[in-house]
Enzyme design. Structure first.
Site, PDB file in Angstrom:
ATOM      1  N   ASN A 184     -37.364  -3.166  18.708  1.00 35.61           N
ATOM      2  CA  ASN A 184     -37.684  -4.584  18.636  1.00 35.61           C
ATOM      3  C   ASN A 184     -36.574  -5.324  17.924  1.00 35.61           C
ATOM      4  O   ASN A 184     -35.831  -4.744  17.132  1.00 35.61           O
ATOM      5  CB  ASN A 184     -38.968  -4.783  17.820  1.00 35.61           C
ATOM      6  CG  ASN A 184     -40.208  -4.508  18.608  1.00 35.61           C
ATOM      7  OD1 ASN A 184     -40.347  -4.959  19.732  1.00 35.61           O
ATOM      8  ND2 ASN A 184     -41.126  -3.770  18.022  1.00 35.61           N
ATOM      9  N   HIS A 206     -37.412  -6.931  22.752  1.00 35.36           N
ATOM     10  CA  HIS A 206     -36.515  -5.836  22.408  1.00 35.36           C
ATOM     11  C   HIS A 206     -35.078  -6.317  22.649  1.00 35.36           C
ATOM     12  O   HIS A 206     -34.836  -7.199  23.464  1.00 35.36           O
ATOM     13  CB  HIS A 206     -36.839  -4.597  23.235  1.00 35.36           C
ATOM     14  CG  HIS A 206     -38.109  -3.925  22.817  1.00 35.36           C
ATOM     15  ND1 HIS A 206     -38.186  -2.602  22.456  1.00 35.36           N
ATOM     16  CD2 HIS A 206     -39.377  -4.408  22.684  1.00 35.36           C
ATOM     17  CE1 HIS A 206     -39.428  -2.295  22.123  1.00 35.36           C
ATOM     18  NE2 HIS A 206     -40.168  -3.372  22.264  1.00 35.36           N
ATOM     19  N   ARG A 224     -45.469   0.636  13.089  1.00 31.91           N
ATOM     20  CA  ARG A 224     -46.106   1.187  14.286  1.00 31.91           C
ATOM     21  C   ARG A 224     -45.130   1.264  15.446  1.00 31.91           C
ATOM     22  O   ARG A 224     -44.639   2.328  15.792  1.00 31.91           O
ATOM     23  CB  ARG A 224     -47.347   0.339  14.652  1.00 31.91           C
ATOM     24  CG  ARG A 224     -48.314   1.063  15.625  1.00 31.91           C
ATOM     25  CD  ARG A 224     -47.897   1.007  17.072  1.00 31.91           C
ATOM     26  NE  ARG A 224     -47.830  -0.348  17.607  1.00 31.91           N
ATOM     27  CZ  ARG A 224     -47.379  -0.630  18.824  1.00 31.91           C
ATOM     28  NH1 ARG A 224     -46.951   0.341  19.634  1.00 31.91           N
ATOM     29  NH2 ARG A 224     -47.317  -1.884  19.252  1.00 31.91           N
ATOM     30  N   ASP A 225     -44.773   0.145  16.020  1.00 30.43           N
ATOM     31  CA  ASP A 225     -43.893   0.147  17.189  1.00 30.43           C
ATOM     32  C   ASP A 225     -42.515   0.681  16.825  1.00 30.43           C
ATOM     33  O   ASP A 225     -41.820   1.243  17.669  1.00 30.43           O
ATOM     34  CB  ASP A 225     -43.786  -1.273  17.746  1.00 30.43           C
ATOM     35  CG  ASP A 225     -43.316  -1.299  19.196  1.00 30.43           C
ATOM     36  OD1 ASP A 225     -43.386  -0.251  19.861  1.00 30.43           O
ATOM     37  OD2 ASP A 225     -42.882  -2.356  19.662  1.00 30.43           O
ATOM     38  N   CYS A 257     -39.066   2.229  22.976  1.00 32.53           N
ATOM     39  CA  CYS A 257     -40.283   2.504  23.750  1.00 32.53           C
ATOM     40  C   CYS A 257     -40.168   3.899  24.333  1.00 32.53           C
ATOM     41  O   CYS A 257     -39.241   4.169  25.101  1.00 32.53           O
ATOM     42  CB  CYS A 257     -40.471   1.478  24.870  1.00 32.53           C
ATOM     43  SG  CYS A 257     -41.945   1.814  25.863  1.00 32.53           S
ATOM     44  N   HIS A 286     -42.519 -10.935  21.967  1.00 31.69           N
ATOM     45  CA  HIS A 286     -42.190  -9.588  21.484  1.00 31.69           C
ATOM     46  C   HIS A 286     -40.951  -9.126  22.263  1.00 31.69           C
ATOM     47  O   HIS A 286     -41.071  -8.656  23.387  1.00 31.69           O
ATOM     48  CB  HIS A 286     -43.403  -8.691  21.769  1.00 31.69           C
ATOM     49  CG  HIS A 286     -43.284  -7.278  21.318  1.00 31.69           C
ATOM     50  ND1 HIS A 286     -44.145  -6.713  20.409  1.00 31.69           N
ATOM     51  CD2 HIS A 286     -42.429  -6.288  21.666  1.00 31.69           C
ATOM     52  CE1 HIS A 286     -43.836  -5.441  20.222  1.00 31.69           C
ATOM     53  NE2 HIS A 286     -42.787  -5.164  20.983  1.00 31.69           N
TER      54      HIS A 286
END
Length: 315
Positions: A260, A220, A27-28, A251, A218
């Site tokens: 990430n 990055h 997803r991300d 992002c 979370h």
């Protein structure tokens, strides 16, 4: 006689014995990569399901106008081989997204807001307060359906528009999300500018408001500090870490933000700290190599690249 390094105690007594990895790559990760086929997404999730992971965020029910990479999330959920011991969650920004997720058979969802007003307006086109109001019907519907809800809070260190984020603001909003009904809040360093001392200050503020057992991190890796920041979080008792296979992603609303932290790198760190994850590093790395071939790119994970080079040398 020298003590064995293998059996010597670790320096941080508060470090957890076990860490849960929440895999974000499907997803991300993929939401900020070149469009890949639905079949490639399904194959990635099915491969990750064989690694020992217990939570794989597998899609996002958002407007395809804003995130076209996630337009096929319903097909993904309907065709992956879901295993009973794994959570396959989806991001649902509003009630409409939540209802679509339910139709696709999703059993757990996530909502997201920002700790900074500037990013909230750029990312979801509303104020923080308005975003919270949007979540209320989602949480209400989720309670009725017995669907657990995870909360994401972005820009917990810095915002690309507003600068430094107040730790007190992060703590307040984390408590708001918990009070709304989220079982856990994932604290996101969206642009990857955090350093261990700033992360410690932020986490201390949050831990004064929210139970440590309800906090995830979370990070990055834009400035190369993600692993150091995770180590700091572990030392403060955090035992849930978000990561992305092969370091995929970024992002779309934070220019220059890299992906990430790579799942492979987090697993190697945990192995070195003798923290159990239950996840196979080699199987995750293989999943990362395969999806990167589909994306026509190299993994950004240093551990993955090292394993790849080792495998090539072995041949």
């Amino acid at each position: 006689m020298k003590a064995s390094l293998r059996h010597s105690p670790l320096p941080h007594s508060s470090m957890p014995n076990k860490v849960t990895i929440v895999e974000m790559g499907a997803r991300d990760g993929l939401q900020n990569e070149t469009l890949v086929s639905t079949d490639a997404k399904i194959e990635l999730i099915n491969q990750l399901s064989e690694t020992g992971l217990t939570h794989i965020e597998s899609g996002s029910f958002v407007s395809p106008k804003w995130v076209p990479q996630m337009a096929d999330s319903d097909l993904v959920f309907k065709n992956i081989k879901q295993q009973p011991n794994i959570i396959y969650s989806a991001l649902t920004p509003n009630l409409q997204g939540f209802e679509k997720a339910l139709q696709a058979g999703v059993k757990q969802v996530a909502i997201f807001t920002s700790a900074s007003e500037g990013f909230s307006h750029k990312n979801i086109n509303c104020s923080i307060a308005d975003s919270i109001k949007r979540f209320e019907p989602v949480l209400s519907a989720a309670r009725k359906q017995n669907i657990p809800v995870r909360g994401y809070l972005s820009c917990v260190i810095d915002c690309p528009h507003d600068g430094s984020t107040s730790a007190d603001q992060v703590a307040h909003l984390a408590q708001v999300l918990i009070d709304l009904g989220c079982y856990e809040v994932s604290l996101g360093d969206t642009i990857g500018t955090g350093t261990p001392i700033r992360v410690a200050h932020m986490l201390e503020a949050v831990q004064n408001k929210v139970s440590t057992e309800q906090i995830a991190v979370h990070f990055h890796d834009t400035w190369g500090q993600a692993l150091a920041n995770i180590h700091q979080a572990l030392a403060m008792g955090i035992n849930v870490v978000d990561s992305s296979v092969a370091g995929l992603g970024g992002c779309p609303y934070a220019l220059g933000a890299s992906g990430n932290v790579a799942t492979e790198d987090v697993l190697y760190l945990c192995q070195g700290l003798r923290i159990e994850t239950g996840v196979s590093l080699t199987k995750v790395a293989q999943s990362g190599w395969d999806i990167c071939r589909a994306l026509n790119k190299q993994p950004s994970s240093k551990v993955s690249l090292a394993l790849m080079n080792k495998a090539l040398i072995a041949k």
